[in-house]
Write a protein that holds these residues in place. Structure first.
Motif, PDB file in Angstrom:
ATOM      1  N   PRO A 169       0.825  -1.215   0.000  1.00 52.08           N
ATOM      2  CA  PRO A 169       0.000   0.000   0.000  1.00 52.08           C
ATOM      3  C   PRO A 169       0.856   1.261   0.000  1.00 52.08           C
ATOM      4  O   PRO A 169       2.017   1.245   0.427  1.00 52.08           O
ATOM      5  CB  PRO A 169      -0.818  -0.127   1.280  1.00 52.08           C
ATOM      6  N   PRO A 170       0.280   2.383  -0.424  1.00 52.81           N
ATOM      7  CA  PRO A 170       0.991   3.666  -0.426  1.00 52.81           C
ATOM      8  C   PRO A 170       1.005   4.287   0.968  1.00 52.81           C
ATOM      9  O   PRO A 170       0.407   3.754   1.910  1.00 52.81           O
ATOM     10  CB  PRO A 170       0.164   4.509  -1.401  1.00 52.81           C
ATOM     11  N   THR A 171       1.653   5.442   1.085  1.00 55.81           N
ATOM     12  CA  THR A 171       1.792   6.092   2.394  1.00 55.81           C
ATOM     13  C   THR A 171       0.472   6.593   2.955  1.00 55.81           C
ATOM     14  O   THR A 171       0.366   6.846   4.156  1.00 55.81           O
ATOM     15  CB  THR A 171       2.781   7.267   2.309  1.00 55.81           C
ATOM     16  N   GLU A 213      11.583   3.889   7.725  1.00 55.99           N
ATOM     17  CA  GLU A 213      11.771   4.367   6.352  1.00 55.99           C
ATOM     18  C   GLU A 213      11.867   3.176   5.396  1.00 55.99           C
ATOM     19  O   GLU A 213      12.753   2.328   5.531  1.00 55.99           O
ATOM     20  CB  GLU A 213      13.014   5.240   6.238  1.00 55.99           C
ATOM     21  N   VAL A 214      10.944   3.150   4.447  1.00 57.59           N
ATOM     22  CA  VAL A 214      10.907   2.067   3.469  1.00 57.59           C
ATOM     23  C   VAL A 214      11.827   2.402   2.295  1.00 57.59           C
ATOM     24  O   VAL A 214      11.875   3.546   1.831  1.00 57.59           O
ATOM     25  CB  VAL A 214       9.459   1.860   2.975  1.00 57.59           C
ATOM     26  N   ARG A 215      12.556   1.424   1.821  1.00 61.95           N
ATOM     27  CA  ARG A 215      13.475   1.636   0.703  1.00 61.95           C
ATOM     28  C   ARG A 215      12.717   2.079  -0.547  1.00 61.95           C
ATOM     29  O   ARG A 215      11.562   1.693  -0.761  1.00 61.95           O
ATOM     30  CB  ARG A 215      14.293   0.376   0.439  1.00 61.95           C
ATOM     31  N   GLN A 216      13.388   2.855  -1.388  1.00 64.94           N
ATOM     32  CA  GLN A 216      12.756   3.412  -2.578  1.00 64.94           C
ATOM     33  C   GLN A 216      13.557   3.101  -3.838  1.00 64.94           C
ATOM     34  O   GLN A 216      13.666   3.919  -4.750  1.00 64.94           O
ATOM     35  CB  GLN A 216      12.580   4.926  -2.420  1.00 64.94           C
ATOM     36  N   ASP A 217      14.100   1.889  -3.871  1.00 67.94           N
ATOM     37  CA  ASP A 217      14.915   1.476  -5.013  1.00 67.94           C
ATOM     38  C   ASP A 217      14.209   0.471  -5.908  1.00 67.94           C
ATOM     39  O   ASP A 217      14.843  -0.220  -6.700  1.00 67.94           O
ATOM     40  CB  ASP A 217      16.240   0.897  -4.517  1.00 67.94           C
ATOM     41  N   GLY A 218      12.880   0.398  -5.777  1.00 70.91           N
ATOM     42  CA  GLY A 218      12.108  -0.507  -6.634  1.00 70.91           C
ATOM     43  C   GLY A 218      11.784  -1.852  -6.016  1.00 70.91           C
ATOM     44  O   GLY A 218      11.001  -2.619  -6.591  1.00 70.91           O
ATOM     45  N   VAL A 219      12.339  -2.161  -4.847  1.00 72.31           N
ATOM     46  CA  VAL A 219      12.028  -3.428  -4.179  1.00 72.31           C
ATOM     47  C   VAL A 219      10.633  -3.386  -3.579  1.00 72.31           C
ATOM     48  O   VAL A 219       9.868  -4.352  -3.681  1.00 72.31           O
ATOM     49  CB  VAL A 219      13.085  -3.744  -3.105  1.00 72.31           C
ATOM     50  N   TYR A 220      10.305  -2.259  -2.954  1.00 75.11           N
ATOM     51  CA  TYR A 220       8.943  -2.046  -2.450  1.00 75.11           C
ATOM     52  C   TYR A 220       8.204  -1.200  -3.480  1.00 75.11           C
ATOM     53  O   TYR A 220       8.619  -0.072  -3.785  1.00 75.11           O
ATOM     54  CB  TYR A 220       8.959  -1.336  -1.095  1.00 75.11           C
ATOM     55  N   VAL A 221       7.118  -1.752  -4.012  1.00 73.91           N
ATOM     56  CA  VAL A 221       6.375  -1.087  -5.084  1.00 73.91           C
ATOM     57  C   VAL A 221       5.015  -0.635  -4.547  1.00 73.91           C
ATOM     58  O   VAL A 221       4.120  -1.463  -4.341  1.00 73.91           O
ATOM     59  CB  VAL A 221       6.163  -2.034  -6.284  1.00 73.91           C
ATOM     60  N   PRO A 222       4.822   0.685  -4.278  1.00 67.85           N
ATOM     61  CA  PRO A 222       3.500   1.158  -3.857  1.00 67.85           C
ATOM     62  C   PRO A 222       2.474   0.866  -4.952  1.00 67.85           C
ATOM     63  O   PRO A 222       2.690   1.207  -6.117  1.00 67.85           O
ATOM     64  CB  PRO A 222       3.717   2.665  -3.667  1.00 67.85           C
ATOM     65  N   SER A 223       1.372   0.241  -4.563  1.00 61.75           N
ATOM     66  CA  SER A 223       0.444  -0.288  -5.575  1.00 61.75           C
ATOM     67  C   SER A 223      -0.980   0.213  -5.422  1.00 61.75           C
ATOM     68  O   SER A 223      -1.928  -0.457  -5.830  1.00 61.75           O
ATOM     69  CB  SER A 223       0.477  -1.819  -5.525  1.00 61.75           C
ATOM     70  N   GLY A 224      -1.152   1.403  -4.822  1.00 63.09           N
ATOM     71  CA  GLY A 224      -2.477   1.996  -4.752  1.00 63.09           C
ATOM     72  C   GLY A 224      -3.340   1.409  -3.654  1.00 63.09           C
ATOM     73  O   GLY A 224      -2.935   0.523  -2.903  1.00 63.09           O
ATOM     74  N   GLU A 225      -4.576   1.911  -3.599  1.00 64.88           N
ATOM     75  CA  GLU A 225      -5.514   1.525  -2.543  1.00 64.88           C
ATOM     76  C   GLU A 225      -6.423   0.359  -2.938  1.00 64.88           C
ATOM     77  O   GLU A 225      -7.238  -0.081  -2.156  1.00 64.88           O
ATOM     78  CB  GLU A 225      -6.385   2.726  -2.153  1.00 64.88           C
ATOM     79  N   ASP A 227      -6.658  -3.232  -3.296  1.00 68.83           N
ATOM     80  CA  ASP A 227      -5.901  -4.431  -2.938  1.00 68.83           C
ATOM     81  C   ASP A 227      -6.103  -5.576  -3.930  1.00 68.83           C
ATOM     82  O   ASP A 227      -5.264  -6.468  -4.032  1.00 68.83           O
ATOM     83  CB  ASP A 227      -6.276  -4.883  -1.527  1.00 68.83           C
ATOM     84  N   ASN A 228      -7.210  -5.553  -4.659  1.00 64.79           N
ATOM     85  CA  ASN A 228      -7.425  -6.592  -5.671  1.00 64.79           C
ATOM     86  C   ASN A 228      -6.387  -6.515  -6.781  1.00 64.79           C
ATOM     87  O   ASN A 228      -6.060  -7.531  -7.406  1.00 64.79           O
ATOM     88  CB  ASN A 228      -8.838  -6.479  -6.258  1.00 64.79           C
ATOM     89  N   LEU A 229      -5.861  -5.316  -7.039  1.00 63.24           N
ATOM     90  CA  LEU A 229      -4.804  -5.177  -8.046  1.00 63.24           C
ATOM     91  C   LEU A 229      -3.520  -5.856  -7.588  1.00 63.24           C
ATOM     92  O   LEU A 229      -2.790  -6.428  -8.402  1.00 63.24           O
ATOM     93  CB  LEU A 229      -4.541  -3.696  -8.337  1.00 63.24           C
ATOM     94  N   ILE A 230      -3.252  -5.801  -6.268  1.00 61.40           N
ATOM     95  CA  ILE A 230      -2.077  -6.504  -5.739  1.00 61.40           C
ATOM     96  C   ILE A 230      -2.245  -8.004  -5.907  1.00 61.40           C
ATOM     97  O   ILE A 230      -1.299  -8.707  -6.285  1.00 61.40           O
ATOM     98  CB  ILE A 230      -1.836  -6.132  -4.262  1.00 61.40           C
ATOM     99  N   VAL A 231      -3.447  -8.506  -5.644  1.00 60.91           N
ATOM    100  CA  VAL A 231      -3.717  -9.932  -5.844  1.00 60.91           C
ATOM    101  C   VAL A 231      -3.407 -10.330  -7.284  1.00 60.91           C
ATOM    102  O   VAL A 231      -2.761 -11.349  -7.545  1.00 60.91           O
ATOM    103  CB  VAL A 231      -5.186 -10.272  -5.496  1.00 60.91           C
ATOM    104  N   GLN A 232      -3.839  -9.527  -8.246  1.00 60.44           N
ATOM    105  CA  GLN A 232      -3.588  -9.818  -9.659  1.00 60.44           C
ATOM    106  C   GLN A 232      -2.095  -9.841  -9.968  1.00 60.44           C
ATOM    107  O   GLN A 232      -1.610 -10.698 -10.719  1.00 60.44           O
ATOM    108  CB  GLN A 232      -4.289  -8.783 -10.528  1.00 60.44           C
ATOM    109  N   LYS A 233      -1.330  -8.914  -9.373  1.00 61.61           N
ATOM    110  CA  LYS A 233       0.116  -8.866  -9.607  1.00 61.61           C
ATOM    111  C   LYS A 233       0.806 -10.108  -9.061  1.00 61.61           C
ATOM    112  O   LYS A 233       1.766 -10.612  -9.651  1.00 61.61           O
ATOM    113  CB  LYS A 233       0.704  -7.603  -8.979  1.00 61.61           C
ATOM    114  N   LEU A 234       0.317 -10.621  -7.923  1.00 64.58           N
ATOM    115  CA  LEU A 234       0.936 -11.811  -7.330  1.00 64.58           C
ATOM    116  C   LEU A 234       0.760 -13.041  -8.211  1.00 64.58           C
ATOM    117  O   LEU A 234       1.617 -13.931  -8.219  1.00 64.58           O
ATOM    118  CB  LEU A 234       0.340 -12.072  -5.946  1.00 64.58           C
ATOM    119  N   THR A 235      -0.332 -13.102  -8.940  1.00 64.13           N
ATOM    120  CA  THR A 235      -0.556 -14.253  -9.819  1.00 64.13           C
ATOM    121  C   THR A 235       0.367 -14.227 -11.028  1.00 64.13           C
ATOM    122  O   THR A 235       0.555 -15.254 -11.696  1.00 64.13           O
ATOM    123  CB  THR A 235      -2.016 -14.303 -10.294  1.00 64.13           C
ATOM    124  N   LYS A 236       0.972 -13.045 -11.295  1.00 65.17           N
ATOM    125  CA  LYS A 236       1.864 -12.905 -12.458  1.00 65.17           C
ATOM    126  C   LYS A 236       3.338 -12.848 -12.066  1.00 65.17           C
ATOM    127  O   LYS A 236       4.205 -12.992 -12.918  1.00 65.17           O
ATOM    128  CB  LYS A 236       1.484 -11.641 -13.233  1.00 65.17           C
TER     129      LYS A 236
END
Length: 349
Positions: A169-171, A213-225, A227-236
């Motif tokens: 999730p985002p900040t 402080e969360v790293r900002q080098d692309g390892v943690y990807v803020p994915s919006g509010e 949560d179903n979109l995160i589920v879709q990303k995990l399947t891929k």
């Protein structure tokens, strides 16, 4: 960019409220959204009142909108997957939102989820910190360095050679706040390498007191509010972990599974007894100045706090809410019905 997005959300919410002046308007947490929406639909279907408008803006975004003032172009209720912050309460007071009632509706476990086709992963909270923190201890544990880890076995040789990726999730999200509290802050405050820096210069090194402080080098990807979109990303993405509330894990158990934390998976039982350490309470907040102005608010609040919805066999527990103990449900039901005022000292408990 963040201000532009929040401004756009505020305009959208104001437009919707204007269109729905005879409806309850609710904003806030994406985690509480499924439960709030279910109650809203039930109210619309079984009473004379219009179905409330419920929007998923994130806990932080919801608080900004809720605390903006008492006007009828502001939300009546905001959902939150963490408690209101003292600075949010202060902003409410400054903007005339003097009387607020806090209601806890249940528990939630923050799931670290992955594709069901991926080998199980068992982590500790320290390993999670070392994966997501912007600064981590060097190998000697004597100083902090920019996070060098990109594979789990670099953190601990017992973990697989698997790329570290988090979709989270985002900040503006209460889930993000709770994740940081329960993993990063909880661990860092017990590690001398962080706390000594704070003690050495409390003003200059304030961030190390409760480091998150969360790293900002692309390892943690803020994915919006959404949560179903995160589920879709995990399947891929077979390597990735997703961070969201337990209800989304339960709803998608045919496609995703949980990583365990010290061998414990999120479940209603593990959250209730405290053995699953990434657990938190879920809330909604009532703007009392709107109670006599918006039809159905009393009825919505009564329905949401009823055994029918949040009891052990309630409709919301069927879709992933984890029930409070019976005595706590009774406490918050009474608190909601009497519209008990939230006080600043309550937020320190």
């Amino acid at each position: 960019m963040k201000k532009i997005i929040l401004s756009a959300v505020a305009l959208l919410v104001a437009a919707n409220v204007a269109q729905a002046s005879e409806q309850i308007h609710i904003v806030g947490s994406s985690t509480v959204y499924p439960f709030s929406s279910y109650v809203a639909e039930e109210l619309g279907a079984t009473t004379k009142f219009k179905t409330p408008v419920v929007e998923s803006t994130g806990s932080g975004g919801g608080m900004k909108l809720f605390c903006a003032g008492n006007g009828m172009d502001t939300p009546d209720i905001t959902n939150a997957s963490r408690r209101m912050k003292a600075k949010e309460y202060k902003k409410c007071q400054e903007n005339g939102v003097k009387y607020i009632t806090e209601v806890v509706v249940g528990y939630d476990g923050i799931a670290l989820a992955q594709s069901k086709d991926t080998a199980p992963l068992n982590l500790t909270r320290k390993q999670i910190l070392l994966a997501v923190a912007a600064e981590v201890p060097n190998k000697e544990g004597t100083a902090l360095i920019a996070n060098p880890y990109h594979f789990w076995n670099e953190i601990d040789a017992s973990l697989p050679h698997r790329k570290i990726t988090f979709y989270g999730p985002p900040t503006s999200s209460g889930t993000r706040d709770a994740f940081e509290d329960l993993t990063m802050k909880a661990v860092a405050k017990k590690m001398d390498v962080y706390t000594k820096l704070y003690k050495a210069d409390k003003k200059a090194n304030k961030k190390y007191k409760k480091y998150h402080e969360v790293r900002q080098d692309g390892v943690y990807v803020p994915s919006g509010e959404n949560d179903n979109l995160i589920v879709q990303k995990l399947t891929k993405d077979a390597d990735a972990l997703g961070i969201f509330g337990y209800s989304y894990l339960a709803e998608n158990s045919d496609r995703i599974a949980a990583a365990t934390v010290k061998g414990i998976a999120p479940s209603p039982e593990a959250v209730q007894d405290g053995s699953y350490k990434l657990s938190r309470s879920l809330y909604f907040y009532i703007k009392k100045s709107h109670m006599d102005k918006v039809p159905g608010m009393k009825e919505y609040i009564k329905l949401f706090t009823s055994e029918q919805m949040i009891g052990d066999d309630g409709a919301c527990t069927d879709i992933g809410l984890i029930a409070l103990p019976e005595e706590m449900r009774a406490k918050y039901r009474t608190q909601a019905a009497s519209l008990t005022n939230l006080k600043p000292e309550d937020l320190k408990k």
